[in-house]
Design an enzyme around this catalytic site. Structure first.
Site, PDB file in Angstrom:
ATOM      1  N   ASP A  79      30.748  42.507 -24.663  1.00  0.00           N
ATOM      2  CA  ASP A  79      31.004  41.560 -25.759  1.00  0.00           C
ATOM      3  C   ASP A  79      32.130  42.096 -26.628  1.00  0.00           C
ATOM      4  O   ASP A  79      31.909  42.497 -27.770  1.00  0.00           O
ATOM      5  CB  ASP A  79      29.723  41.353 -26.573  1.00  0.00           C
ATOM      6  CG  ASP A  79      28.656  40.645 -25.755  1.00  0.00           C
ATOM      7  OD1 ASP A  79      29.005  39.691 -25.026  1.00  0.00           O
ATOM      8  OD2 ASP A  79      27.488  41.038 -25.830  1.00  0.00           O
TER       9      ASP A  79
ATOM     10  N   LYS B 257      28.418  42.146 -17.695  1.00  0.00           N
ATOM     11  CA  LYS B 257      28.401  40.732 -18.085  1.00  0.00           C
ATOM     12  C   LYS B 257      29.663  40.410 -18.868  1.00  0.00           C
ATOM     13  O   LYS B 257      29.969  41.063 -19.866  1.00  0.00           O
ATOM     14  CB  LYS B 257      27.177  40.425 -18.947  1.00  0.00           C
ATOM     15  CG  LYS B 257      27.119  38.963 -19.390  1.00  0.00           C
ATOM     16  CD  LYS B 257      25.761  38.622 -19.983  1.00  0.00           C
ATOM     17  CE  LYS B 257      25.690  38.809 -21.469  1.00  0.00           C
ATOM     18  NZ  LYS B 257      26.264  37.705 -22.254  1.00  0.00           N
TER      19      LYS B 257
ATOM     20  N   ASP C 229      28.855  34.834 -17.757  1.00  0.00           N
ATOM     21  CA  ASP C 229      27.858  34.100 -18.554  1.00  0.00           C
ATOM     22  C   ASP C 229      28.539  32.972 -19.328  1.00  0.00           C
ATOM     23  O   ASP C 229      28.720  33.069 -20.542  1.00  0.00           O
ATOM     24  CB  ASP C 229      27.160  35.092 -19.498  1.00  0.00           C
ATOM     25  CG  ASP C 229      25.979  34.479 -20.225  1.00  0.00           C
ATOM     26  OD1 ASP C 229      25.494  33.413 -19.794  1.00  0.00           O
ATOM     27  OD2 ASP C 229      25.540  35.074 -21.231  1.00  0.00           O
TER      28      ASP C 229
ATOM     29  N   LYS D  15      27.464  29.679 -19.202  1.00  0.00           N
ATOM     30  CA  LYS D  15      26.469  28.641 -19.554  1.00  0.00           C
ATOM     31  C   LYS D  15      27.059  27.239 -19.419  1.00  0.00           C
ATOM     32  O   LYS D  15      27.115  26.469 -20.380  1.00  0.00           O
ATOM     33  CB  LYS D  15      25.931  28.867 -20.966  1.00  0.00           C
ATOM     34  CG  LYS D  15      25.220  30.206 -21.142  1.00  0.00           C
ATOM     35  CD  LYS D  15      24.568  30.311 -22.515  1.00  0.00           C
ATOM     36  CE  LYS D  15      23.819  31.609 -22.728  1.00  0.00           C
ATOM     37  NZ  LYS D  15      24.693  32.784 -22.847  1.00  0.00           N
TER      38      LYS D  15
ATOM     39  N   HIS E 167      27.610  23.344 -18.716  1.00  0.00           N
ATOM     40  CA  HIS E 167      26.768  22.163 -18.971  1.00  0.00           C
ATOM     41  C   HIS E 167      27.703  20.957 -19.037  1.00  0.00           C
ATOM     42  O   HIS E 167      28.317  20.693 -20.067  1.00  0.00           O
ATOM     43  CB  HIS E 167      26.019  22.359 -20.303  1.00  0.00           C
ATOM     44  CG  HIS E 167      24.954  21.345 -20.560  1.00  0.00           C
ATOM     45  ND1 HIS E 167      23.996  21.500 -21.537  1.00  0.00           N
ATOM     46  CD2 HIS E 167      24.675  20.160 -19.969  1.00  0.00           C
ATOM     47  CE1 HIS E 167      23.181  20.462 -21.536  1.00  0.00           C
ATOM     48  NE2 HIS E 167      23.578  19.631 -20.597  1.00  0.00           N
ATOM     49  N   ASP E 168      27.824  20.228 -17.915  1.00  0.00           N
ATOM     50  CA  ASP E 168      28.749  19.091 -17.864  1.00  0.00           C
ATOM     51  C   ASP E 168      28.291  18.177 -16.731  1.00  0.00           C
ATOM     52  O   ASP E 168      27.249  18.428 -16.124  1.00  0.00           O
ATOM     53  CB  ASP E 168      30.190  19.614 -17.648  1.00  0.00           C
ATOM     54  CG  ASP E 168      31.239  18.687 -18.247  1.00  0.00           C
ATOM     55  OD1 ASP E 168      31.084  17.451 -18.121  1.00  0.00           O
ATOM     56  OD2 ASP E 168      32.221  19.189 -18.821  1.00  0.00           O
TER      57      ASP E 168
ATOM     58  N   PRO F  64      27.902  16.643 -13.016  1.00  0.00           N
ATOM     59  CA  PRO F  64      27.821  17.420 -11.774  1.00  0.00           C
ATOM     60  C   PRO F  64      29.172  17.696 -11.118  1.00  0.00           C
ATOM     61  O   PRO F  64      29.447  18.819 -10.687  1.00  0.00           O
ATOM     62  CB  PRO F  64      26.919  16.551 -10.883  1.00  0.00           C
ATOM     63  CG  PRO F  64      26.026  15.839 -11.859  1.00  0.00           C
ATOM     64  CD  PRO F  64      26.898  15.548 -13.051  1.00  0.00           C
ATOM     65  N   ASN F  65      30.043  16.696 -11.051  1.00  0.00           N
ATOM     66  CA  ASN F  65      31.322  16.890 -10.360  1.00  0.00           C
ATOM     67  C   ASN F  65      32.152  17.985 -11.043  1.00  0.00           C
ATOM     68  O   ASN F  65      32.725  18.859 -10.379  1.00  0.00           O
ATOM     69  CB  ASN F  65      32.097  15.564 -10.340  1.00  0.00           C
ATOM     70  CG  ASN F  65      33.417  15.688  -9.622  1.00  0.00           C
ATOM     71  OD1 ASN F  65      33.461  16.084  -8.454  1.00  0.00           O
ATOM     72  ND2 ASN F  65      34.504  15.393 -10.317  1.00  0.00           N
TER      73      ASN F  65
ATOM     74  N   THR G 259      17.257  31.363 -27.055  1.00  0.00           N
ATOM     75  CA  THR G 259      16.272  32.051 -27.901  1.00  0.00           C
ATOM     76  C   THR G 259      16.583  31.874 -29.388  1.00  0.00           C
ATOM     77  O   THR G 259      15.775  32.224 -30.227  1.00  0.00           O
ATOM     78  CB  THR G 259      16.183  33.548 -27.559  1.00  0.00           C
ATOM     79  OG1 THR G 259      17.498  34.066 -27.541  1.00  0.00           O
ATOM     80  CG2 THR G 259      15.501  33.775 -26.233  1.00  0.00           C
TER      81      THR G 259
ATOM     82  N   GLN H 265      18.982  40.492 -33.299  1.00  0.00           N
ATOM     83  CA  GLN H 265      18.078  39.960 -32.283  1.00  0.00           C
ATOM     84  C   GLN H 265      16.677  39.810 -32.861  1.00  0.00           C
ATOM     85  O   GLN H 265      16.177  40.713 -33.517  1.00  0.00           O
ATOM     86  CB  GLN H 265      18.000  40.927 -31.093  1.00  0.00           C
ATOM     87  CG  GLN H 265      19.276  41.003 -30.297  1.00  0.00           C
ATOM     88  CD  GLN H 265      19.371  39.874 -29.297  1.00  0.00           C
ATOM     89  OE1 GLN H 265      18.682  38.870 -29.432  1.00  0.00           O
ATOM     90  NE2 GLN H 265      20.234  40.039 -28.327  1.00  0.00           N
TER      91      GLN H 265
ATOM     92  N   ARG I 126      24.853  46.104 -27.240  1.00  0.00           N
ATOM     93  CA  ARG I 126      25.195  47.063 -28.296  1.00  0.00           C
ATOM     94  C   ARG I 126      24.400  48.356 -28.263  1.00  0.00           C
ATOM     95  O   ARG I 126      24.911  49.396 -28.690  1.00  0.00           O
ATOM     96  CB  ARG I 126      25.064  46.372 -29.656  1.00  0.00           C
ATOM     97  CG  ARG I 126      26.132  45.318 -29.848  1.00  0.00           C
ATOM     98  CD  ARG I 126      25.784  44.352 -30.942  1.00  0.00           C
ATOM     99  NE  ARG I 126      24.615  43.542 -30.593  1.00  0.00           N
ATOM    100  CZ  ARG I 126      24.069  42.646 -31.401  1.00  0.00           C
ATOM    101  NH1 ARG I 126      24.566  42.446 -32.600  1.00  0.00           N
ATOM    102  NH2 ARG I 126      23.032  41.945 -31.005  1.00  0.00           N
TER     103      ARG I 126
HETATM  104  O1  C5P Z   1      22.033  42.364 -28.463  1.00  0.00           O
HETATM  105  P1  C5P Z   1      22.859  42.888 -27.331  1.00  0.00           P
HETATM  106  O2  C5P Z   1      24.179  43.463 -27.808  1.00  0.00           O
HETATM  107  O3  C5P Z   1      22.127  43.829 -26.395  1.00  0.00           O
HETATM  108  O4  C5P Z   1      23.194  41.573 -26.495  1.00  0.00           O
HETATM  109  C1  C5P Z   1      23.583  41.646 -25.176  1.00  0.00           C
HETATM  110  C2  C5P Z   1      23.954  40.291 -24.609  1.00  0.00           C
HETATM  111  O5  C5P Z   1      22.827  39.462 -24.351  1.00  0.00           O
HETATM  112  C3  C5P Z   1      24.878  39.475 -25.488  1.00  0.00           C
HETATM  113  O6  C5P Z   1      25.993  39.113 -24.688  1.00  0.00           O
HETATM  114  C4  C5P Z   1      24.092  38.261 -25.882  1.00  0.00           C
HETATM  115  O7  C5P Z   1      24.884  37.109 -25.938  1.00  0.00           O
HETATM  116  C5  C5P Z   1      23.092  38.128 -24.750  1.00  0.00           C
HETATM  117  N1  C5P Z   1      21.890  37.405 -25.117  1.00  0.00           N
HETATM  118  C6  C5P Z   1      21.012  37.888 -26.018  1.00  0.00           C
HETATM  119  N2  C5P Z   1      19.862  37.251 -26.349  1.00  0.00           N
HETATM  120  C7  C5P Z   1      19.591  36.127 -25.797  1.00  0.00           C
HETATM  121  C8  C5P Z   1      20.454  35.581 -24.861  1.00  0.00           C
HETATM  122  C9  C5P Z   1      21.601  36.241 -24.542  1.00  0.00           C
HETATM  123  O8  C5P Z   1      21.250  38.952 -26.556  1.00  0.00           O
HETATM  124  N3  C5P Z   1      18.478  35.565 -26.113  1.00  0.00           N
END
Ligand code: C5P
Length: 233
Positions: free
Chosen positions: A12, A34, A61, A63, A65-66, A68-69, A117, A189, A210
């Protein structure tokens, strides 16, 4: 029979240089990374190419969302980059998930995101226009929709992973983010889990950001978290 759980490190970062710095500092300790929306939007496909050039696997990652084609065509382009895992939103529906699977080649696994989440039951109720009794029930329902539509797995909070595993069986991948070492700061989180908890809940992959990338000694922090995963076995 499921294999041992593996770690995916979240890159990230806003720049390619910082992302590659993380990969360099972790060396052989990490094999899977990722790439998310920020890095991909700033750097583009080159972010993926540079990670692969370092002989690492990539979870893209985005995600999607559109219709199907559009998703099928994007999925094909993503597969051509050599990505190992891609996310789409399960809420895009069965036809969209099927289209994504058709667009991908067999080397790219398709993961569905069920309920973000960041959403509480009230948010979900307001979005879908019906009372939501239980988020885990919605998560399992969407995971099953994704499975029968051709997805290879889901992204799930550790707190929902055991229910998802019971609902969809052993062959479906469960990828769990929000991992913190025992006793650590939760940062922003809310639903966090220790590595041992995530493995016990049935995670195949743990996404760690992180807690490793911002540690004073990232490689040491990762080794400690991998040791915590083994404690659960
Ligand atoms: O909090 P941390 O730095 O470990 O996050 C790691 C990755 O997980 C981030 O890219 C975040 O977008 C993703 N993520 C998350 N919690 C979620 C869904 C995805 O931390 N519920």
């Amino acid at each position: 029979m499921r294999g041992a759980s593996e770690v995916i490190i979240a890159l990230d970062t806003p720049s390619l240089e910082e992302a590659l710095g993380v990969i360099d500092v972790l060396g052989d300790e990490a094999r899977f990374y990722k790439v998310g929306l920020e890095l991909y939007t700033r750097v583009g496909p080159r972010a993926v190419a540079e990670v692969i050039a370092r002989k690492k696997r990539v979870f893209l990652d985005l995600k999607l969302h559109d219709i199907p084609n559009t998703v099928a065509r994007a999925a094909r382009a993503i597969s051509e980059l050599g990505v190992d895992l891609l996310t789409v939103h399960a809420a895009g529906g069965a036809k969209m998930i099927e289209a994504a699977r058709e667009g991908l080649d067999s080397g790219t696994g398709l993961l569905a995101v069920t309920v973000l989440t960041s959403m509480a039951a009230e948010d979900l109720g307001a979005t879908w226009g019906r009372q939501i009794e239980s988020i885990p029930e919605e998560v399992v329902r969407l995971a099953e929709l994704a499975r029968v539509s051709g997805a290879d797995g889901v992204v799930s909070a550790a707190s929902d992973a055991a229910q998802v595993r019971a609902g969809v069986g052993d062959e479906f991948l469960i990828v769990v983010p929000g991992i913190r070492p025992a006793g650590a700061d939760h940062q922003d989180q809310k639903r966090v889990a220790t590595p041992a908890h995530a493995v016990r809940a049935g995670a195949d992959y743990l996404v760690i950001g992180r807690a490793v990338t911002q540690a004073p000694d990232p490689a040491g922090a990762l080794r400690a978290m991998v040791a915590e995963m083994d404690l659960s076995l």
